[in-house]
Design an enzyme around this catalytic site. Structure first.
Site, PDB file in Angstrom:
ATOM      1  N   CYS A  75      -5.298 -29.560 -54.921  1.00  0.00           N
ATOM      2  CA  CYS A  75      -6.226 -28.762 -54.110  1.00  0.00           C
ATOM      3  C   CYS A  75      -6.027 -27.315 -54.520  1.00  0.00           C
ATOM      4  O   CYS A  75      -4.950 -26.752 -54.270  1.00  0.00           O
ATOM      5  CB  CYS A  75      -5.944 -28.950 -52.616  1.00  0.00           C
ATOM      6  SG  CYS A  75      -6.958 -27.896 -51.556  1.00  0.00           S
ATOM      7  N   GLY A  76      -7.040 -26.736 -55.152  1.00  0.00           N
ATOM      8  CA  GLY A  76      -6.914 -25.393 -55.727  1.00  0.00           C
ATOM      9  C   GLY A  76      -6.878 -24.294 -54.671  1.00  0.00           C
ATOM     10  O   GLY A  76      -5.958 -23.456 -54.651  1.00  0.00           O
ATOM     11  N   HIS A 172     -13.661 -35.000 -60.838  1.00  0.00           N
ATOM     12  CA  HIS A 172     -14.869 -34.211 -60.549  1.00  0.00           C
ATOM     13  C   HIS A 172     -16.044 -34.701 -61.385  1.00  0.00           C
ATOM     14  O   HIS A 172     -15.865 -35.050 -62.556  1.00  0.00           O
ATOM     15  CB  HIS A 172     -14.619 -32.731 -60.844  1.00  0.00           C
ATOM     16  CG  HIS A 172     -13.698 -32.077 -59.848  1.00  0.00           C
ATOM     17  ND1 HIS A 172     -14.152 -31.491 -58.693  1.00  0.00           N
ATOM     18  CD2 HIS A 172     -12.349 -31.971 -59.819  1.00  0.00           C
ATOM     19  CE1 HIS A 172     -13.120 -31.031 -58.003  1.00  0.00           C
ATOM     20  NE2 HIS A 172     -12.013 -31.310 -58.655  1.00  0.00           N
ATOM     21  N   GLU A 221     -17.033 -32.739 -51.304  1.00  0.00           N
ATOM     22  CA  GLU A 221     -15.665 -33.113 -51.635  1.00  0.00           C
ATOM     23  C   GLU A 221     -15.335 -34.553 -51.232  1.00  0.00           C
ATOM     24  O   GLU A 221     -15.713 -35.008 -50.147  1.00  0.00           O
ATOM     25  CB  GLU A 221     -14.666 -32.177 -50.936  1.00  0.00           C
ATOM     26  CG  GLU A 221     -14.573 -30.798 -51.545  1.00  0.00           C
ATOM     27  CD  GLU A 221     -13.281 -30.110 -51.170  1.00  0.00           C
ATOM     28  OE1 GLU A 221     -12.273 -30.811 -50.953  1.00  0.00           O
ATOM     29  OE2 GLU A 221     -13.270 -28.865 -51.104  1.00  0.00           O
ATOM     30  N   ARG A 222     -14.650 -35.244 -52.126  1.00  0.00           N
ATOM     31  CA  ARG A 222     -14.092 -36.560 -51.801  1.00  0.00           C
ATOM     32  C   ARG A 222     -13.236 -36.423 -50.536  1.00  0.00           C
ATOM     33  O   ARG A 222     -12.408 -35.523 -50.459  1.00  0.00           O
ATOM     34  CB  ARG A 222     -13.240 -37.055 -52.962  1.00  0.00           C
ATOM     35  CG  ARG A 222     -12.500 -38.326 -52.737  1.00  0.00           C
ATOM     36  CD  ARG A 222     -11.653 -38.741 -53.928  1.00  0.00           C
ATOM     37  NE  ARG A 222     -10.590 -37.786 -54.230  1.00  0.00           N
ATOM     38  CZ  ARG A 222      -9.615 -38.038 -55.116  1.00  0.00           C
ATOM     39  NH1 ARG A 222      -9.570 -39.171 -55.777  1.00  0.00           N
ATOM     40  NH2 ARG A 222      -8.694 -37.114 -55.364  1.00  0.00           N
ATOM     41  N   CYS A 230     -14.578 -25.104 -53.158  1.00  0.00           N
ATOM     42  CA  CYS A 230     -13.649 -26.106 -53.696  1.00  0.00           C
ATOM     43  C   CYS A 230     -13.027 -25.498 -54.949  1.00  0.00           C
ATOM     44  O   CYS A 230     -13.734 -25.247 -55.938  1.00  0.00           O
ATOM     45  CB  CYS A 230     -14.398 -27.398 -54.045  1.00  0.00           C
ATOM     46  SG  CYS A 230     -13.351 -28.661 -54.799  1.00  0.00           S
ATOM     47  N   GLY A 233     -13.000 -27.755 -57.871  1.00  0.00           N
ATOM     48  CA  GLY A 233     -14.415 -27.939 -58.217  1.00  0.00           C
ATOM     49  C   GLY A 233     -14.950 -26.773 -59.012  1.00  0.00           C
ATOM     50  O   GLY A 233     -15.724 -26.947 -59.964  1.00  0.00           O
TER      51      GLY A 233
END
Ligand SMILES: N[C@H](CCC[C@H](N)C(=O)O)C(=O)O
Length: 291
Positions: A75-76, A172, A221-222, A230, A233
């Protein structure tokens, strides 16, 4: 059980941060969902757990759960908040740390101006490592954009999408759109997320290229639905655009929640992401016992 937490956000992607450096909370998927619930819990897109170093030379373990309770690889936006959190709480002695995630090592750095830069590692394109089932699809992605044409449905009139598919540690699928504001995020997003060619599901990006150094992006988002931003993303979308030959190596990504800057020199070079990380409030919540 009573749980102390810190609420944080990075470009509007919001998180519950849990300090597990002294003791594990051993939460269940249902308890992670409860924490993330915007009506019956605190409310967040993801839950971030700060855990002790797993090995010499690494400062912390960084564990991520989506709002649906499922653990994910990366998770960025959360990585920036993680770095801000451990510095503010005195858990880290340096603004630059090494962090172990399910998908490998990342290196966040809190900058003088308060924004945080994260070395997110290199992108991954091999279908099996994304994972993405490309069996029977055009092995030579067409149009320069390293993408596959995916049918969203099984009927003859189902939509065929040209998707760039890659991993930033998490999967992604990115498509180019004329205008993100009118993009069918809520209808196409879930269909892409649950497409059978993504055995672990996928995050679905909708990318509008404004010019070679400026894009607009929305992401379904998943495990969380559409978020205001995201981070992985944004990395995936810029990498896809650079491979298409349409973007420069440093791109400003406008998301609904704020601005992220992504840099990638190509090949096996790491992707660098810079953006905000903000503490919103501290709190405590009484969680039902694990179910
Ligand atoms: N929903 C993502 C995890 C969070 C990623 C996003 N919040 C980010 O900033 O990278 C997944 O299931 O892979």
């Amino acid at each position: 059980m009573r749980v102390r937490f810190t609420k944080m956000q990075g470009a509007g992607n919001d998180f519950v941060v849990l300090d597990e450096t002294r003791a594990r909370l051993n939460l269940s998927a249902a308890q992670y969902q409860q924490l993330a619930d915007r009506h019956f819990g605190v409310g967040a897109d993801q839950i971030l757990s700060v855990r002790p170093s797993p090995a010499a030379g690494i400062d912390f373990e960084y564990v991520i759960h989506n709002a649906d309770g499922g653990e994910v690889e990366q998770c960025g936006n959360g990585a920036r908040c993680f770095a801000r959190y451990v510095l503010d709480k005195g858990l880290a002695s340096s603004p630059r740390i090494k962090v172990q995630t399910l998908s490998g090592l990342i290196e966040p750095r809190v900058n003088e101006d308060g924004r945080v830069t994260v070395d997110m590692g290199p992108p991954v394109f091999e279908p099996a490592r994304i994972p993405f089932d490309d069996a029977g699809l055009d092995p030579q992605p067409t149009g320069g954009w390293h993408r596959w044409h995916l049918a969203l449905g099984t009927s003859a009139d189902s939509t065929i999408l040209p998707l760039a598919v890659l991993s930033m540690g998490n999967p992604h699928a990115v498509q180019e759109v004329e205008d993100v504001d009118s993009a069918p995020v809520a209808t196409q997003g879930p269909k892409i997320e649950h497409h059978p060619r993504f055995p672990n599901r996928v995050n679905a990006g909708f990318l509008q290229i404004v010019d070679r150094a400026h894009v607009r992006l929305r992401v379904w988002e998943r495990g969380a639905g559409e978020t205001l931003a995201c981070g992985t993303g944004a990395c995936a979308a810029v990498v896809a655009g650079i491979r298409l030959g349409r973007l420069d190596s440093r791109v400003d990504v406008e998301t609904r929640g704020g601005l992220l800057t992504i840099e990638w020199a190509g090949g096996a070079a790491p992707v660098l992401m810079t953006g905000p990380a903000v503490t919103v409030f501290e709190g405590e919540i009484e969680l039902p016992d694990a179910s």
